[in-house]
Design a protein around this motif. Structure first.
Motif, PDB file in Angstrom:
ATOM      1  N   VAL A 201      18.007  39.038  50.435  1.00  0.00           N
ATOM      2  CA  VAL A 201      18.374  37.801  49.911  1.00  0.00           C
ATOM      3  C   VAL A 201      18.140  37.078  50.437  1.00  0.00           C
ATOM      4  N   ASP A 202      17.810  35.899  48.861  1.00  0.00           N
ATOM      5  CA  ASP A 202      17.230  34.980  48.840  1.00  0.00           C
ATOM      6  C   ASP A 202      18.346  33.313  48.339  1.00  0.00           C
ATOM      7  N   MET A 203      18.202  32.313  48.954  1.00  0.00           N
ATOM      8  CA  MET A 203      18.239  31.912  48.220  1.00  0.00           C
ATOM      9  C   MET A 203      17.372  31.174  47.292  1.00  0.00           C
TER      10      MET A 203
ATOM     11  N   VAL B  67      14.130  27.336  47.822  1.00  0.00           N
ATOM     12  CA  VAL B  67      13.517  28.632  48.545  1.00  0.00           C
ATOM     13  C   VAL B  67      13.568  29.659  49.304  1.00  0.00           C
ATOM     14  N   VAL B  68      14.296  30.524  50.450  1.00  0.00           N
ATOM     15  CA  VAL B  68      13.992  30.687  50.933  1.00  0.00           C
ATOM     16  C   VAL B  68      14.978  32.007  51.481  1.00  0.00           C
ATOM     17  N   THR B  69      14.186  32.690  52.875  1.00  0.00           N
ATOM     18  CA  THR B  69      14.432  34.296  52.464  1.00  0.00           C
ATOM     19  C   THR B  69      15.659  33.726  53.133  1.00  0.00           C
ATOM     20  N   LEU B  70      17.270  34.937  52.818  1.00  0.00           N
ATOM     21  CA  LEU B  70      18.186  34.859  54.521  1.00  0.00           C
ATOM     22  C   LEU B  70      18.011  35.733  55.195  1.00  0.00           C
TER      23      LEU B  70
ATOM     24  N   GLN C 279      21.850  28.329  45.282  1.00  0.00           N
ATOM     25  CA  GLN C 279      22.433  29.748  44.010  1.00  0.00           C
ATOM     26  C   GLN C 279      21.926  30.914  45.289  1.00  0.00           C
ATOM     27  N   ILE C 280      21.802  32.038  45.415  1.00  0.00           N
ATOM     28  CA  ILE C 280      21.078  32.861  46.107  1.00  0.00           C
ATOM     29  C   ILE C 280      21.217  34.424  44.881  1.00  0.00           C
ATOM     30  N   LYS C 281      19.729  35.375  45.383  1.00  0.00           N
ATOM     31  CA  LYS C 281      19.657  35.772  44.599  1.00  0.00           C
ATOM     32  C   LYS C 281      19.784  37.265  45.216  1.00  0.00           C
TER      33      LYS C 281
END
Length: 517
Positions: A98-100, A105-108, A262-264
């Protein structure tokens, strides 16, 4: 040993004048020596928690654990088997990331919830929205279409990521009281926000999914640094994830300030269809009374936010160690010694309830059952579970245990029967003398019970070794006892809440086919 006399709630120390000098028993001495000088606990813990990992019912890891346990027992010369009792929804977690991705950009720090659906191969990328504060359910229904294509945050934004004990240590009195009031007010307000939607924690994700949401984000904080409770998903088609307080709070604030984060979510889990579920049973056959049973009990399954170390890896490896020790120093017991490693305790004691239903011939001949579940700590409490004469035989058996182990144990006799909580309750309901070896806390409720931090490093092996010695001696004494334990039930007290006399719990059926709803 601390004891309650003569009834339910008064706890007093067992006077030293009531105890008598322990006579050295060669089997007891051998149990202690083997446990201290040849312990296998650390190795068992590594193999189960580090290598196999969490044991969510219906997963490949759960099956792997059952097979591992049978092979371990057979390697010690103990017959063992996996006994099918039902089916469950099969699921394989796979890789989750899960990343923003906007505005930076940052890994959550996030975990896919158990049984959550996977995402498409390229993942799901969408803007976040927060559950709104609506006037009523009609207003909420009008809002629902707006979630289409959005990932919805449905947990409260915590006002602080510091546990209360940390505030108590460093904050001024005024600051502490201000924080507590803000937290309490915010908690009540969020509860009312959920209620006004017309849904609850279970049904809300389903409603959002039906409205076209792209995903669900929760943050189930466990009131400790870096720790969340991790349970199961309610969605069937869109991913459900739980996020750390820190990252959840950051995203929540960004939504509230109009930053449109937004997140992925990329989740590669697999639905495996219905898979068989098992209990692992191992046995040291009795020589004089083989149709009477002394049982060891611990649930084998876990949630899978971490590796299930203290819930209930510690109970599992403790019982395995007890069986190993007894096979070595007491290989010809008078009564048959059985251990049950139960499946699907976390979904309602299903493995042990199934065993009680399937083996009435064993249950009616149980001399005693000892269950361990609640964490890594040394045993601190034993209740008589409402059996009127439990003190007579448990007292005899406990007297054989070294004083350094029993001196801090609080006992409650005759106690009251447990209606749930762990697998011994399945046997108590059927009238079998079954007892919980309840552990010292070690902040179990906050830091390891069903959390993302329930890992090998939280195990206190000295305490688990202490418990293995205690349980091994109790099993030995119960097996050797010339008397059969009494099943006579005490007259239960009045329930202070209802004003009515308490009643003995009744057996409840196992869910034999689960996880499909």
């Amino acid at each position: 040993m601390k004891k309650t006399l003569p009834y339910f709630f008064l706890l007093v120390l067992l006077s030293s004048s009531l105890s008598f000098a322990q006579v050295k028993n060669p089997v007891v001495e051998s149990i202690i020596k083997e446990a201290n000088e040849n312990s296998q606990l650390e190795l068992l813990g590594h193999e189960l928690m580090d290598v196999i990992g969490p044991r969510l019912v219906g997963t490949p890891e759960m099956l792997m654990a059952h097979e591992w346990a049978v092979n371990k027992y057979k390697g010690w010369g103990i017959p063992a088997r996996n006994e099918k009792w039902g089916e469950w929804r099969g699921w394989d977690r796979g890789i989750t990331h899960v990343d923003m991705v906007y505005p930076r950009v940052v890994t959550l720090d996030a975990t896919q919830l158990a049984w959550s659906p996977s995402t498409p191969r390229k993942g799901v990328t969408a803007e976040l929205v927060v559950l709104p504060d609506v006037q009523d359910s009609v207003t909420f229904k009008r809002w629902l279409p707006s979630v289409k294509g959005k990932i919805v945050m449905i947990s409260m934004h915590q006002p602080t990521g510091r546990p209360e004990y940390n505030w108590e240590k460093f904050a001024t009195k005024a600051s502490l009281e201000k924080m507590k009031k803000q937290r309490d007010d915010q908690t009540q307000a969020w509860r009312e926000r959920i209620n006004r939607t017309g849904y609850n924690a279970r049904t809300l994700p389903v409603a959002l999914e039906k409205a076209g949401a792209a995903g669900i984000v929760t943050s189930n904080w466990s009131n400790g640094f870096g720790v969340n409770k991790i349970f199961g998903a309610y969605t069937k088609k869109i991913p459900s994830i739980d996020m750390s307080l820190e990252d959840y709070g950051m995203l929540y604030r960004m939504v509230e300030h109009g930053d449109k984060p937004q997140i992925k979510i990329q989740a590669e889990s697999k639905n495996l269809g219905n898979v068989p579920t098992f209990n692992t049973i191992a046995e040291i056959r009795g020589t004089e009374k083989p149709e009477e049973y002394v049982m060891l009990s611990a649930h084998f399954d876990s949630w899978d936010g971490a590796t299930g170390a203290t819930d209930n890896g510690t109970g599992t490896i403790m019982m395995m160690e007890v069986m190993r020790i007894l096979q070595k120093v007491y290989p010809s017991p008078k009564r048959t010694i059985l251990v049950g490693h139960w499946g699907s305790e976390e979904q309602g004691l299903n493995g042990s309830r199934a065993f009680v239903e399937d083996h009435p011939e064993i249950v009616k001949n149980v001399q005693a059952l000892f269950n361990q579940d609640n964490g890594t700590g040394r045993v601190a409490n034993i209740s008589g579970q409402g059996f009127l004469h439990a003190y007579d035989y448990l007292g005899r058996w406990l007297n054989a245990v070294p004083r350094e182990i029993t001196s801090e144990i609080v006992t409650t006799f005759p106690g009251t029967p447990s209606g749930g909580g762990s697998d011994y309750a399945s046997f108590v309901a059927a009238g079998a003398p079954a007892f919980s070896l309840s552990s010292l806390s070690w902040d179990y409720g906050t830091y390891t019970w069903h959390t993302n931090r329930d890992t090998y490093d939280k195990i206190v092996f000295d305490d688990v070794r202490n418990n293995a010695i205690l349980a091994a001696i109790l099993v030995y004494m119960a097996s050797e006892d010339p008397e059969t334990t009494s099943r006579e039930k005490s007259v239960l007290p009045v329930n202070t809440r209802t004003g009515e006399p308490m009643v003995w719990p009744t057996p409840r059926p196992a869910t034999r086919k689960g996880g499909q709803d």
